[in-house]
Design a protein around this motif. Structure first.
Motif, PDB file in Angstrom:
ATOM      1  N   SER A   1       1.176  -1.447  -0.139  1.00 57.87           N
ATOM      2  CA  SER A   1      -0.163  -0.318  -0.051  1.00 57.87           C
ATOM      3  C   SER A   1       0.708   1.291   0.010  1.00 57.87           C
TER       4      SER A   1
ATOM      5  N   HIS B   1       0.375  -4.980 -11.463  1.00 59.14           N
ATOM      6  CA  HIS B   1      -0.696  -3.791 -11.988  1.00 59.14           C
ATOM      7  C   HIS B   1       0.008  -2.963 -11.250  1.00 59.14           C
TER       8      HIS B   1
ATOM      9  N   ASP C   1       2.054   1.748  -5.039  1.00 54.91           N
ATOM     10  CA  ASP C   1       2.917   0.492  -4.489  1.00 54.91           C
ATOM     11  C   ASP C   1       3.641  -0.340  -5.184  1.00 54.91           C
ATOM     12  N   HIS C   2       3.491  -0.285  -6.710  1.00 52.91           N
ATOM     13  CA  HIS C   2       4.032  -1.584  -7.276  1.00 52.91           C
ATOM     14  C   HIS C   2       4.942  -0.895  -8.669  1.00 52.91           C
TER      15      HIS C   2
ATOM     16  N   ASP D   1      -1.515  -8.930  -4.108  1.00 52.77           N
ATOM     17  CA  ASP D   1      -2.243  -8.055  -4.690  1.00 52.77           C
ATOM     18  C   ASP D   1      -3.510  -8.911  -4.588  1.00 52.77           C
TER      19      ASP D   1
ATOM     20  N   HIS E   1      -7.033  -7.932  -1.176  1.00 51.16           N
ATOM     21  CA  HIS E   1      -6.022  -8.255  -0.117  1.00 51.16           C
ATOM     22  C   HIS E   1      -6.510  -9.780   0.304  1.00 51.16           C
TER      23      HIS E   1
ATOM     24  N   HIS F   1       3.801  -8.385   1.402  1.00 48.05           N
ATOM     25  CA  HIS F   1       2.409  -7.075   1.313  1.00 48.05           C
ATOM     26  C   HIS F   1       1.839  -6.948   2.629  1.00 48.05           C
TER      27      HIS F   1
HETATM   28 ZN   LIG Z   1      -0.084  -3.225  -3.616  1.00 48.46          ZN
END
Ligand SMILES: [Zn+2]
Ligand SMILES: [Zn+2]
Length: 273
Positions: free
Chosen positions: A11, A71, A75-76, A175, A216, A238
């Motif tokens: 996140s 994705h 946060d990615h 995710d 999640h 994560h």
């Molecule tokens: Zn994430």
């Protein structure tokens, strides 16, 4: 193959002393294949330190790597503009995303994040050479590996990866929210008999009901799925931004009561598969 965790937080980055045991950088893992090809999964803030390490390792020689995205939630991808090897003309990167093979999804998403007024350097001006590959779901070859990519249940979509080489399997499944039949089936297909199953474990079972639809899983769902498909080792991944080190430690202890070979992903940890 070898896996190194560069960012394990979900996140948002959490640079606070209570989290320094497991780390505060967001999603990024590095896989080195048997022939030392570099596969990177996600470009969260952890990718910055990976960039520094690659510069040291290659010491002026060209760096080539394949960068896959699960994705494009922040946060990615947030670390990509700070991945310093992009600013060196000797280097070459191939970016992959599996949403649709007939679209420029990966290029548009990265360029959009770096566009005015969000970032001062336009993506088109980066000195490194690069390719953008939009994939459909299914199996494809990258470097000396075979990779299966399948969609997962997550707001705005997400993709999981199964990396296969010399009868070894690493599964990267971040995710994902359990409880939707097609997605649960995809997680199982990706993780079937995996040697190393890296999986979204953001919540405790108690926290899960308040986060329905957030995309999640709980650590318990992650472990149960891993057990059901015969995953040999499971990495809880994560971590929730509000789970300080003692909370993650407690989750790990509980998870180990269910499966003998579980770890909680930690920044800097390297695992040989
Ligand atoms: Zn994430
Ligand atoms: Zn997400």
């Amino acid at each position: 193959m070898r896996v190194r965790f560069w960012g394990v937080r979900g996140s948002t980055p959490t640079p606070q002393k209570e989290n320094m045991g497991y780390g505060g950088n967001t999603s990024c893992i590095e896989v080195r294949t048997e022939s030392n090809e570099i596969l990177i999964f996600d470009g969260g803030t952890g990718i910055r330190l990976l960039g520094k390490q690659l510069e040291q390792e290659f010491d002026g020689r060209p760096i080539r790597a394949h960068i896959f995205f699960s994705h494009f939630h922040l946060d990615h991808i947030q670390g990509v503009p700070f991945f310093r090897p992009l600013y060196d003309a000797r280097n070459h990167f191939t970016f992959y995303f599996a949403g649709r093979s007939d679209a420029n999804l990966v290029m548009d998403a990265l360029a959009g994040m770096m566009a005015n007024p969000y970032f001062p350097v336009d993506m088109s001006r980066l000195p490194c050479s690069r390719d953008y590959v939009d994939l459909a779901e299914g199996t494809f070859r990258v470097a000396d590996t075979k990779i299966l990519v399948l969609p997962l249940n997550h707001p705005q979509g997400c993709f999981g990866y199964r990396i296969m080489q010399n009868n070894k399997v690493i599964t990267y499944c971040t995710d994902v929210e359990h409880g939707v039949e097609w997605s649960d089936a995809n997680v199982k297909e990706l993780a079937k008999n995996a040697d190393f199953f890296i999986v979204d474990s953001q919540y405790t079972p108690e926290e899960l009901p308040d986060h329905a639809g957030w995309g999640h899983s709980s650590w318990k769902q992650a472990i149960e799925t891993g057990i059901s498909v015969g995953a040999k080792q499971i990495a809880l991944y994560h971590h929730d931004p509000y789970h300080e080190d003692p909370v993650v430690e407690g989750i790990l202890q509980n998870a180990r009561k269910c499966h003998p070979n579980v770890i909680a992903a930690r920044e800097g940890l390297e695992v040989t598969i």
